[in-house]
Design a protein around this motif. Sequence first.
Motif, PDB file in Angstrom:
ATOM      1  N   ARG A 293       0.835  -1.141   0.059  1.00 27.43           N
ATOM      2  CA  ARG A 293       0.022   0.020  -0.209  1.00 27.43           C
ATOM      3  C   ARG A 293       0.779   1.200  -0.029  1.00 27.43           C
ATOM      4  NH1 ARG A 293      -5.205  -1.037   1.074  1.00 27.43           N
ATOM      5  NH2 ARG A 293      -5.762   1.174   1.468  1.00 27.43           N
ATOM      6  N   THR A 294       0.273   2.192  -0.783  1.00 23.80           N
ATOM      7  CA  THR A 294       1.101   3.661  -0.622  1.00 23.80           C
ATOM      8  C   THR A 294       0.007   4.376   0.208  1.00 23.80           C
ATOM      9  OG1 THR A 294       1.804   3.149  -2.643  1.00 23.80           O
ATOM     10  CG2 THR A 294       2.043   5.391  -1.882  1.00 23.80           C
ATOM     11  N   LEU A 295       0.706   5.210   1.231  1.00 23.48           N
ATOM     12  CA  LEU A 295       0.011   5.975   2.372  1.00 23.48           C
ATOM     13  C   LEU A 295       0.054   7.439   1.615  1.00 23.48           C
ATOM     14  CD1 LEU A 295       1.590   4.504   5.647  1.00 23.48           C
ATOM     15  CD2 LEU A 295      -0.450   3.605   4.346  1.00 23.48           C
ATOM     16  N   ASN A 296      -0.839   8.078   2.139  1.00 26.70           N
ATOM     17  CA  ASN A 296      -1.027   9.591   2.005  1.00 26.70           C
ATOM     18  C   ASN A 296      -1.030  10.009   0.446  1.00 26.70           C
ATOM     19  OD1 ASN A 296      -0.813  10.124   4.831  1.00 26.70           O
ATOM     20  ND2 ASN A 296       1.238  10.022   4.451  1.00 26.70           N
ATOM     21  N   THR A 297      -1.732   8.968  -0.393  1.00 29.51           N
ATOM     22  CA  THR A 297      -1.738   9.279  -1.962  1.00 29.51           C
ATOM     23  C   THR A 297      -2.422  10.484  -2.205  1.00 29.51           C
ATOM     24  OG1 THR A 297      -3.402   8.139  -2.009  1.00 29.51           O
ATOM     25  CG2 THR A 297      -1.318   6.891  -2.225  1.00 29.51           C
ATOM     26  N   LYS A 298      -3.381  11.164  -1.084  1.00 33.45           N
ATOM     27  CA  LYS A 298      -4.164  12.317  -1.484  1.00 33.45           C
ATOM     28  C   LYS A 298      -3.309  13.586  -1.117  1.00 33.45           C
ATOM     29  CE  LYS A 298      -8.773   9.953  -1.174  1.00 33.45           C
ATOM     30  NZ  LYS A 298      -9.909   9.997  -0.320  1.00 33.45           N
ATOM     31  N   LYS A 299      -2.197  13.317  -0.646  1.00 32.64           N
ATOM     32  CA  LYS A 299      -1.267  14.664  -0.130  1.00 32.64           C
ATOM     33  C   LYS A 299      -0.085  14.597  -1.326  1.00 32.64           C
ATOM     34  CE  LYS A 299      -2.512  14.172   4.690  1.00 32.64           C
ATOM     35  NZ  LYS A 299      -1.886  13.949   6.003  1.00 32.64           N
ATOM     36  N   GLY A 300       0.448  15.454  -0.854  1.00 34.41           N
ATOM     37  CA  GLY A 300       1.849  15.718  -1.953  1.00 34.41           C
ATOM     38  C   GLY A 300       2.993  14.462  -2.054  1.00 34.41           C
ATOM     39  N   PRO A 301       3.804  14.553  -2.826  1.00 31.87           N
ATOM     40  CA  PRO A 301       4.832  13.610  -2.900  1.00 31.87           C
ATOM     41  C   PRO A 301       5.692  13.521  -1.623  1.00 31.87           C
ATOM     42  CG  PRO A 301       5.410  15.116  -4.513  1.00 31.87           C
ATOM     43  CD  PRO A 301       4.003  15.579  -3.973  1.00 31.87           C
ATOM     44  N   ALA A 302       5.995  14.640  -1.100  1.00 28.79           N
ATOM     45  CA  ALA A 302       6.881  14.659  -0.097  1.00 28.79           C
ATOM     46  C   ALA A 302       6.367  13.648   1.224  1.00 28.79           C
ATOM     47  CB  ALA A 302       7.099  15.997   0.659  1.00 28.79           C
ATOM     48  N   VAL A 303       5.162  13.428   1.428  1.00 26.27           N
ATOM     49  CA  VAL A 303       4.634  12.725   2.529  1.00 26.27           C
ATOM     50  C   VAL A 303       4.321  11.456   1.943  1.00 26.27           C
ATOM     51  CG1 VAL A 303       4.365  14.615   4.106  1.00 26.27           C
ATOM     52  CG2 VAL A 303       2.415  13.949   2.474  1.00 26.27           C
ATOM     53  N   GLN A 304       4.295  11.062   0.780  1.00 28.53           N
ATOM     54  CA  GLN A 304       3.786   9.692   0.287  1.00 28.53           C
ATOM     55  C   GLN A 304       4.813   8.521   0.865  1.00 28.53           C
ATOM     56  OE1 GLN A 304       2.589   9.697  -3.647  1.00 28.53           O
ATOM     57  NE2 GLN A 304       1.235  11.538  -3.382  1.00 28.53           N
ATOM     58  N   SER A 305       4.292   7.557   1.298  1.00 31.53           N
ATOM     59  CA  SER A 305       5.194   6.574   1.912  1.00 31.53           C
ATOM     60  C   SER A 305       4.440   5.184   1.877  1.00 31.53           C
ATOM     61  CB  SER A 305       5.415   6.566   3.414  1.00 31.53           C
ATOM     62  OG  SER A 305       5.804   7.859   3.850  1.00 31.53           O
TER      63      SER A 305
END
Length: 628
Positions: free
Chosen positions: A83-95
């Motif tokens: 899973r990729t977390l924070n996909t609705k946020k910017g690339p800096a915080v996607q994990s």
Amino acid sequence: MENSALSYDVIVVGAGHAGCEAGLAAARMGCRVLVLAIDLDKVAAMPCSPSIGGTAKGQIVKEIDALGGEMARVADQTAIQFRTLNTKKGPAVQSSRTQNDKNRYHITMKAVLERQPGLDLKQGMVERLIVENDRICGVEDHTGLVYEAPAVVLATGTFLSGLVHIGFRSIRAGRAGEFASYGLAEHLRSLGFSLGRLKTGTPPRLHRASIDFSKFTPQSSEENPTPFSFSSQGISMPQVPSYMGHTNARCHEIVRRNLEKSALYGGVITGTSARYCPSFEDKVVKFPERDRHHVILEHEGLETDEIYASGLGNSLPVEIQLQVVHAVEGLEEARIMRPAYAIEYDYVNPVQLRPTLETKTIRGLFLAGQINGTSGYEEAAGQGLWAGINAACQIQKRPPFLLDRSQAYIAVMVDDLITRGTREPYRMFTSRAEYRLMLREDNADLRLMEKGHELGLIDSEKVRHVRELRKEIDSEIRRIRSIVIKPSEDVNRYLESRSSPAIDNGIHLDQLLKRGEIDYGIVRLLAPPDEPISRRAEVQTQIEIKYAGYIERQVREIEKFRHLERMRIPEGFDYEKVHGLSKELRGKLDAVRPANLGQASRIDGMTPAALTAMMILLKASPPEASGS
């Protein structure tokens, strides 16, 4: 020593996630390495969550891979959910985050260590260190056998004076069912190290057949996920869902009625709990306004019926644990295979370490992982890689391996630990990294693979690929910035389809790409390159163009930051000579002994006036005194 078979370049004590990375890094750099584990059946064990990655932790895993570490590759080989977390946020915080088959993870990593040239993996419990003239010379195990080495990495996890608590029953153990190391903890105290006490825990494991999964919301793996490792070609393991549910008022009332029976609230536990991963009792007490909390059920592996019940960690007696579990909708008939427990253990205050993770008082002794007060497999592995590399560099008389806060999450973590120390289990978050837009998951190879290659941990082919990718990205950015898109019916129809304003005049293509609702697809449609570029290059081009203004701002901030980092503070610097420093601040500076003005600026209590006073004195010192 007469027996050369007992003599090594580097000895690693512990074979958890920190120990594995430390041993592999040193061996791959050409050192003869011994890794000692209390139990070889627990190499790279996952005693808590069967997962790798998560917010900010995913960035660390990618950085470990870019520098030549092993965690990402093993995670890819054993992952049963991506899973990729924070996909609705910017690339800096996607994990990225994987759910892993924990037994396969252990077996796979153990095999990597066993097959690594120059590395011996042996079972043994280290009781004391051999130190002469403030220099490490080796270790002695519980049988009295001595192994010699001029560099030792302690990666002891939760085993130093480990104490497992289930209600008021306390068991000496590093993890449930495993021996703890009490002799080594006492020996470290006798050597003058300041040790503290921390507490963590793990939830119950439930039998799969006893759970009504229909009462939970399934969360499936992503389709076509991006692997953790930049060298992985794909994912081979079957993918399974996890299941989301919630506690309820009845669960909370059971906890409240039995708080005095909890080891945590009954006065048995003295260690400091993890603020960011509280036990269920902690949630009930500290968040009384909440009428429910998440319960996430995760498979521990493909060939086991054990289910990890995330969110239900506690230190209550087993009979109370059963009541709590059975109060959760869908778990009315659940059978506990392994009870939840709390564990407290000793750690070494990390302000006693140099930036290399070498101790300040004993040369050649490095510490990595939970012994430094951190929490999490990923934080441990990052420190293990860092310590292993620096141990090898010291043996080979190479310059130390150091990165700064603008280059890697791992460097942010190390700097936080050695500068501020920690009184609670330290966990990495994206908010800790002030330059997180530059430290994204997607560009870890572009940031760090060259450095891994210089260390001998990354091969030439991987570096060649990264260099070509960088050229591809830079060329495409230049091309897009040079293209002007003129208004036309087709162009405005496309913009309308993306809910984007039409254009009346010519506009540079990069300005269109900066719009939030527009992606690289507009480039393919309106001005495709003569030769198609790689998907990686498309993604990087889009990010660098969209966030160009923010990136440029961070580049300027980094230059200011590095100006302070370049101002070295000599080891024997006398803080009494700095006018205007409070007694408290002098004490902190003496304890930390910052390597440069940048590190000094991050010490708690440092003021702009104090920093200016230090800067003036350093500039007035001769070059050799300032370490330049």
